[in-house]
Write an enzyme that holds these catalytic residues in place. Sequence first.
Site, PDB file in Angstrom:
ATOM      1  N   HIS A   1      -8.421  40.999  15.330  1.00  0.00           N
ATOM      2  CA  HIS A   1      -8.121  42.275  14.509  1.00  0.00           C
ATOM      3  C   HIS A   1      -7.286  41.790  13.317  1.00  0.00           C
ATOM      4  O   HIS A   1      -7.066  40.578  13.022  1.00  0.00           O
ATOM      5  CB  HIS A   1      -7.186  43.230  15.530  1.00  0.00           C
ATOM      6  CG  HIS A   1      -6.007  42.622  15.857  1.00  0.00           C
ATOM      7  ND1 HIS A   1      -4.776  42.598  15.317  1.00  0.00           N
ATOM      8  CD2 HIS A   1      -5.817  41.632  17.015  1.00  0.00           C
ATOM      9  CE1 HIS A   1      -3.883  41.747  15.973  1.00  0.00           C
ATOM     10  NE2 HIS A   1      -4.503  41.445  16.963  1.00  0.00           N
TER      11      HIS A   1
ATOM     12  N   ASP B   1       6.961  41.193  14.820  1.00  0.00           N
ATOM     13  CA  ASP B   1       6.619  41.455  13.464  1.00  0.00           C
ATOM     14  C   ASP B   1       5.872  40.007  13.111  1.00  0.00           C
ATOM     15  O   ASP B   1       6.479  38.895  13.324  1.00  0.00           O
ATOM     16  CB  ASP B   1       7.926  41.726  12.516  1.00  0.00           C
ATOM     17  CG  ASP B   1       7.493  42.218  11.453  1.00  0.00           C
ATOM     18  OD1 ASP B   1       6.794  43.384  11.426  1.00  0.00           O
ATOM     19  OD2 ASP B   1       7.576  41.717  10.444  1.00  0.00           O
TER      20      ASP B   1
END
Length: 205
Positions: free
Chosen positions: A160, A79
């Site tokens: 990204h 995460d």
Amino acid sequence: MNATPTRLNRGDTLVLATHNRGKIAEFAALLAGYGIRVIPAGDLSLPEPEETADSFTGNAALKAMAAAKAANLPALADDSGFCVAALDGAPGIFSARWAGPEKDYPDAMRRIHDRMGDNPDRSAWFISVLCLAWPDGRTETFEGRIDGHVIWPPHGENGHGYDPIFAPGGGGRSFADMSDAEKNTISHRALAFALFRDTCLPVAA
């Protein structure tokens, strides 16, 4: 974290608890050479659990434990998020949600830029928390952070997410300007991975 960490062994199968293609590519590169068979969660048709925790650590654990129990295999989840000082740490744990269901990161980056306005504080950081979960409920967590600043306009063709507007340290090159190999030596995920590697992986071939 357990008092006695558990290492993976060469030949083991590890579920990568993400459907994010960029993360899958990064982890494939990072895990190369350890003799671990890596299977993305999508290849097993595992659903993505709702991220209901209020921290990176909590959400990483939710994802890792859900995949480990569903697949009955050890699972690794990440995460991570982009945090901007001028926005009180936002988007933070909501970084993916800022991009919406269509993963429109150009729009999310524009919103960050617009909300920052003329604030002179351009400092920002990426955080990554990795969680290795086992089917019996054991977990190990590792955190990495890299500090830098927001740049505008976005530039670079690699990476990204928010990579095109983040420059590490005091430089002018964004993460998206860097090759995968270069980014993977300094990124938040690479720093967290180094801790995970030293604790949980076999010696590289």
